[in-house]
Motif scaffolding. Sequence first.
Motif, PDB file in Angstrom:
ATOM      1  N   SER A  71       0.654  -1.259  -0.067  1.00  0.00           N
ATOM      2  CA  SER A  71       0.063   0.020   0.130  1.00  0.00           C
ATOM      3  C   SER A  71       1.071   1.201   0.029  1.00  0.00           C
ATOM      4  O   SER A  71       1.973   1.353   0.577  1.00  0.00           O
ATOM      5  CB  SER A  71      -0.770   0.006   1.242  1.00  0.00           C
ATOM      6  N   ASP A  72       0.510   2.261  -0.517  1.00  0.00           N
ATOM      7  CA  ASP A  72       0.939   3.593  -0.811  1.00  0.00           C
ATOM      8  C   ASP A  72      -0.301   4.508  -0.647  1.00  0.00           C
ATOM      9  O   ASP A  72      -0.724   5.130  -1.512  1.00  0.00           O
ATOM     10  CB  ASP A  72       1.875   3.844  -2.065  1.00  0.00           C
ATOM     11  N   GLN A  73      -0.480   4.921   0.830  1.00  0.00           N
ATOM     12  CA  GLN A  73      -1.235   6.046   0.746  1.00  0.00           C
ATOM     13  C   GLN A  73      -1.300   7.279   0.190  1.00  0.00           C
ATOM     14  O   GLN A  73      -2.316   7.778  -0.389  1.00  0.00           O
ATOM     15  CB  GLN A  73      -1.479   6.220   2.286  1.00  0.00           C
ATOM     16  N   GLU A  74       0.008   7.682   0.073  1.00  0.00           N
ATOM     17  CA  GLU A  74      -0.081   9.062  -0.806  1.00  0.00           C
ATOM     18  C   GLU A  74      -0.394   9.012  -2.000  1.00  0.00           C
ATOM     19  O   GLU A  74      -0.827   9.863  -2.716  1.00  0.00           O
ATOM     20  CB  GLU A  74       1.583   9.354  -0.740  1.00  0.00           C
ATOM     21  N   GLU A  75      -0.058   7.898  -2.739  1.00  0.00           N
ATOM     22  CA  GLU A  75      -0.310   7.798  -4.071  1.00  0.00           C
ATOM     23  C   GLU A  75      -1.722   6.882  -4.495  1.00  0.00           C
ATOM     24  O   GLU A  75      -2.166   7.056  -5.605  1.00  0.00           O
ATOM     25  CB  GLU A  75       0.530   6.836  -5.038  1.00  0.00           C
ATOM     26  N   GLY A  76      -2.356   6.727  -3.304  1.00  0.00           N
ATOM     27  CA  GLY A  76      -3.670   6.020  -3.386  1.00  0.00           C
ATOM     28  C   GLY A  76      -3.695   4.749  -4.054  1.00  0.00           C
ATOM     29  O   GLY A  76      -4.623   4.170  -4.992  1.00  0.00           O
ATOM     30  N   TYR A  78      -3.258   0.332  -3.520  1.00  0.00           N
ATOM     31  CA  TYR A  78      -3.457  -0.886  -2.720  1.00  0.00           C
ATOM     32  C   TYR A  78      -3.323  -1.962  -3.616  1.00  0.00           C
ATOM     33  O   TYR A  78      -4.380  -2.169  -4.494  1.00  0.00           O
ATOM     34  CB  TYR A  78      -4.578  -0.668  -1.987  1.00  0.00           C
ATOM     35  N   TRP A 127      -6.232  -1.612  -6.325  1.00  0.00           N
ATOM     36  CA  TRP A 127      -7.023  -0.236  -6.333  1.00  0.00           C
ATOM     37  C   TRP A 127      -5.967   0.823  -6.582  1.00  0.00           C
ATOM     38  O   TRP A 127      -4.962   0.765  -5.959  1.00  0.00           O
ATOM     39  CB  TRP A 127      -7.515  -0.181  -4.887  1.00  0.00           C
ATOM     40  N   LYS A 133      -6.400  13.783  -3.230  1.00  0.00           N
ATOM     41  CA  LYS A 133      -7.141  13.486  -1.994  1.00  0.00           C
ATOM     42  C   LYS A 133      -8.217  14.210  -1.942  1.00  0.00           C
ATOM     43  O   LYS A 133      -9.241  13.800  -1.275  1.00  0.00           O
ATOM     44  CB  LYS A 133      -6.095  13.452  -0.909  1.00  0.00           C
ATOM     45  N   GLN A 136     -11.009  12.899  -3.701  1.00  0.00           N
ATOM     46  CA  GLN A 136     -11.485  11.595  -3.442  1.00  0.00           C
ATOM     47  C   GLN A 136     -12.609  11.872  -2.239  1.00  0.00           C
ATOM     48  O   GLN A 136     -13.592  11.426  -1.994  1.00  0.00           O
ATOM     49  CB  GLN A 136     -10.372  10.795  -2.854  1.00  0.00           C
TER      50      GLN A 136
END
Length: 161
Positions: A71-76, A78, A127, A133, A136
């Motif tokens: 997962s990479d939350q910064e890039e969205g 998963y 995903w 962000k 989103q």
Amino acid sequence: MSSPEHKQKIWNLIKDIQVGMLVTLDEDVPRARPMHLVQDEYDGTIWFYTRRSSEKVLEAKGDSEICLTFSDQEEGVYVSMSGTARITDDQAIIDKYWNPGVAAWLPEKEDPDVVMLEIDIKMGEHWAAKESKVFQLYEMAKANIKSDKTPDIGENEKFGG
């Protein structure tokens, strides 16, 4: 199984993340630990270095079912992958992926305790957010107001299986 194009897509999603969470079963209890990618491409198999004496080796004996997530939350981004794990002590494979980063954790590649965890990916899902962000959050707020609409925050695709 995934097509070569889809395997390249998966690789493009995970290669910069570098560290995935490997989930094995410790008896009947799922257990996760971080593992670092060592390969330069993805063909349906993921390789990790480990020690023969590690608990994950015991948990991965005999083509054990595993789950691997990135997962990479910064890039969205998963990615979740499921497959089977095997242990190999093939020195040619150990030599193939050896690099200075691995040497920091496992100083001697000829050490009989150094083995590779080979994970054959059977299926998964990914995903990828296509917008910022802020967008989103806007989509989620809009979906909350209009109860018949789900937020459109990016791509979701299953593969394999």
